[in-house]
Design a protein around this motif. Structure first.
Motif, short mmCIF file in Angstrom:
data_model
loop_
_atom_site.label_atom_id
_atom_site.label_comp_id
_atom_site.label_asym_id
_atom_site.label_seq_id
_atom_site.Cartn_x
_atom_site.Cartn_y
_atom_site.Cartn_z
N ALA A 1 -5.87 -0.33 6.17
CA ALA A 1 -7.24 -0.38 5.20
C ALA A 1 -7.57 -1.96 4.88
CB ALA A 1 -7.16 0.36 3.62
N LYS A 2 -6.47 -3.17 4.11
CA LYS A 2 -6.77 -4.24 4.30
C LYS A 2 -7.31 -4.79 5.50
CE LYS A 2 -3.87 -5.14 0.75
NZ LYS A 2 -2.10 -5.96 0.24
N LEU A 3 -6.81 -4.61 6.19
CA LEU A 3 -7.67 -5.26 7.50
C LEU A 3 -9.32 -4.67 8.01
CD1 LEU A 3 -7.02 -7.27 10.72
CD2 LEU A 3 -6.46 -4.94 11.08
N LEU A 4 -9.60 -3.31 7.81
CA LEU A 4 -10.97 -2.88 8.09
C LEU A 4 -11.84 -3.77 7.27
CD1 LEU A 4 -10.37 0.44 8.86
CD2 LEU A 4 -10.94 -1.09 10.53
N ILE A 5 -10.84 -3.92 5.53
CA ILE A 5 -11.81 -4.39 4.62
C ILE A 5 -12.06 -5.17 4.68
CG2 ILE A 5 -12.06 -4.45 2.44
CD1 ILE A 5 -10.24 -1.78 1.99
N ASN A 6 -11.51 -7.26 5.56
CA ASN A 6 -11.01 -7.79 5.33
C ASN A 6 -12.67 -8.03 6.84
OD1 ASN A 6 -9.95 -8.02 3.25
ND2 ASN A 6 -7.90 -8.17 4.45
N ASP B 1 2.58 -0.94 3.34
CA ASP B 1 2.86 0.74 4.72
C ASP B 1 1.80 0.19 5.26
OD1 ASP B 1 1.06 1.61 3.30
OD2 ASP B 1 2.23 3.11 2.23
N THR B 2 1.77 0.80 6.67
CA THR B 2 0.83 1.08 7.92
C THR B 2 -0.29 1.63 7.21
OG1 THR B 2 2.87 1.01 9.20
CG2 THR B 2 0.21 1.32 10.00
N SER B 3 -1.00 2.29 6.26
CA SER B 3 -2.00 2.77 6.19
C SER B 3 -2.82 1.78 5.21
CB SER B 3 -1.43 4.01 4.67
OG SER B 3 -3.01 4.40 4.47
N THR B 4 -1.73 1.08 4.06
CA THR B 4 -2.21 -0.32 3.06
C THR B 4 -2.97 -0.79 4.45
OG1 THR B 4 -0.80 0.40 1.37
CG2 THR B 4 -1.81 -1.64 1.54
N LYS B 5 -1.88 -1.68 5.55
CA LYS B 5 -2.57 -2.52 6.27
C LYS B 5 -3.55 -2.89 7.03
CE LYS B 5 1.96 -3.37 7.85
NZ LYS B 5 3.49 -3.56 8.25
N LEU C 1 -11.94 5.05 1.93
CA LEU C 1 -11.31 3.59 2.61
C LEU C 1 -10.91 2.65 1.85
CD1 LEU C 1 -10.34 1.97 4.88
CD2 LEU C 1 -11.75 0.52 4.84
N LEU C 2 -11.56 2.18 0.38
CA LEU C 2 -10.87 1.65 -1.07
C LEU C 2 -9.65 2.43 -1.44
CD1 LEU C 2 -14.68 0.05 -1.77
CD2 LEU C 2 -12.50 -0.95 -1.01
N ASP C 3 -10.21 3.58 -1.49
CA ASP C 3 -9.13 4.52 -1.57
C ASP C 3 -7.32 4.31 -1.64
OD1 ASP C 3 -10.25 5.58 -3.69
OD2 ASP C 3 -11.18 7.69 -2.87
N LYS C 4 -7.36 3.76 -0.16
CA LYS C 4 -6.04 3.62 0.26
C LYS C 4 -5.30 1.81 -0.33
CE LYS C 4 -6.19 6.56 3.68
NZ LYS C 4 -5.21 8.22 3.31
N ARG D 1 -1.44 6.01 15.22
CA ARG D 1 -0.62 7.56 14.69
C ARG D 1 -1.81 6.84 13.28
NH1 ARG D 1 4.54 6.93 17.03
NH2 ARG D 1 5.47 5.99 14.91
N GLN D 2 -1.69 5.79 12.75
CA GLN D 2 -2.36 5.52 11.59
C GLN D 2 -3.74 5.20 11.71
OE1 GLN D 2 -0.55 5.04 8.73
NE2 GLN D 2 -2.87 6.08 7.49
N ILE D 3 -4.47 5.20 12.62
CA ILE D 3 -5.46 5.46 12.76
C ILE D 3 -6.84 6.75 13.29
CG2 ILE D 3 -7.40 4.90 14.73
CD1 ILE D 3 -6.29 2.22 15.28
N GLN D 4 -5.43 7.72 14.07
CA GLN D 4 -6.02 9.04 14.07
C GLN D 4 -5.47 9.68 12.55
OE1 GLN D 4 -6.69 10.10 16.77
NE2 GLN D 4 -6.33 8.39 17.76
N VAL D 5 -4.51 9.53 11.50
CA VAL D 5 -4.71 9.89 10.10
C VAL D 5 -6.26 9.40 9.24
CG1 VAL D 5 -3.43 9.54 7.86
CG2 VAL D 5 -2.30 9.69 9.82
N PHE D 6 -6.55 8.13 9.78
CA PHE D 6 -7.96 7.49 9.20
C PHE D 6 -8.72 8.66 9.97
CE2 PHE D 6 -7.09 3.10 6.98
CZ PHE D 6 -6.18 3.74 6.64
N LYS D 7 -9.32 8.97 11.07
CA LYS D 7 -10.24 9.28 11.47
C LYS D 7 -10.29 11.37 10.96
CE LYS D 7 -11.11 8.90 16.16
NZ LYS D 7 -11.07 9.22 17.47
N LYS D 8 -9.42 11.79 11.07
CA LYS D 8 -8.50 13.26 10.91
C LYS D 8 -8.99 13.28 8.98
CE LYS D 8 -5.26 14.96 13.27
NZ LYS D 8 -3.74 15.15 13.55
N GLU D 9 -9.21 12.26 8.25
CA GLU D 9 -9.49 12.06 6.92
C GLU D 9 -10.58 11.65 6.54
OE1 GLU D 9 -5.41 10.98 5.03
OE2 GLU D 9 -6.39 9.49 5.10
N GLY D 10 -11.68 11.73 7.74
CA GLY D 10 -12.85 11.21 8.00
C GLY D 10 -13.36 9.35 7.05
#
Length: 231
Positions: free
Chosen positions: A160-165, A154-158, A224-227, A198-207
């Protein structure tokens, strides 16, 4: 016409894994059949005659390799290419033609080598050929992971992978993609800018992250790794 001074490129090539087994003498021979081109930002190159006759190595700057579906007016970025990356390897190794585009995301300095002359040079430097095959296998593995993620995650996982990589784990700083607009980030994970926003805003709200002037900061790496763990 003044002779082009390319001596400054030798230390750059020595840092490039493609040339790790190449002697200084052969590096100089390689530079003699090459020239440096300066490509402005947003220069677009179709994988046609240009990559049929030339081989390119990035000295500085950032490019994207992308596929464009004209009927749907949709772009998907397959690779982000930076310093030490090369293209088009498939043409140089006589693979089949593929319809992709290259576009500079920043101003770039590109070392350009005629493919025929390069193939002759490679006959005297088989180590370069081996390194090129290794480079190609790494890119194929990256492409396999990208296709799998695009089909399953899903978009959340994709995201997260982009950021971690693209994070420097010693500093927790995002590199390589840090200054890209959201449109480019969306194309890197095969989605639209609206969905990515939309997904970026979710990540920002979740800290998890914070963004200022296109600079992405990882606020909580564990979250982030929990994603990834939850998928």
């Amino acid at each position: 016409m003044a002779k082009e001074n390319k001596d400054y490129i030798i230390p750059i090539l020595k840092e490039n894994p493609l040339f790790k087994e190449i002697s200084d003498e052969e590096l100089c021979a390689f530079l003699k059949i090459s020239s440096v081109k300066k490509w402005p930002k947003n220069t677009c190159l179709f994988d046609g005659d240009s990559t049929l006759y030339n081989f390119y190595i990035i000295i500085s700057g950032k490019l994207k390799l992308y596929y464009y579906n004209k009927a749907k007016d949709r772009k998907i970025t397959l690779f982000l290419l930076v310093k030490n990356d090369a293209f088009d390897v498939s043409r140089l190794l006589n693979f089949s033609q593929h319809k992709v585009y290259y576009e500079t995301l920043t101003c770039a300095n590109i070392l350009t080598t005629n493919s025929i002359l390069l193939k002759r040079w490679m006959m005297d430097n088989p180590e370069f050929y081996k390194s090129l095959l290794h480079y190609t296998l790494i890119k194929l593995k990256d492409l396999e992971e990208y296709v799998t993620s695009s089909s399953i995650d899903d978009t959340s996982t994709k995201l997260a992978k982009l950021l971690i990589n693209n994070v420097n784990h010693s500093s927790n700083q995002i590199e390589k993609i840090n200054d890209l607009p959201h449109k480019e980030l969306a194309q890197l994970i095969g989605t639209t800018r609206a969905v990515l926003n939309r997904q970026i805003q979710v990540f920002k709200k979740e800290g998890i992250i914070d963004i200022r002037n296109k600079n992405i900061e990882i606020k909580n790496m564990d979250l982030l790794l929990d994603k990834l763990k939850n998928n």
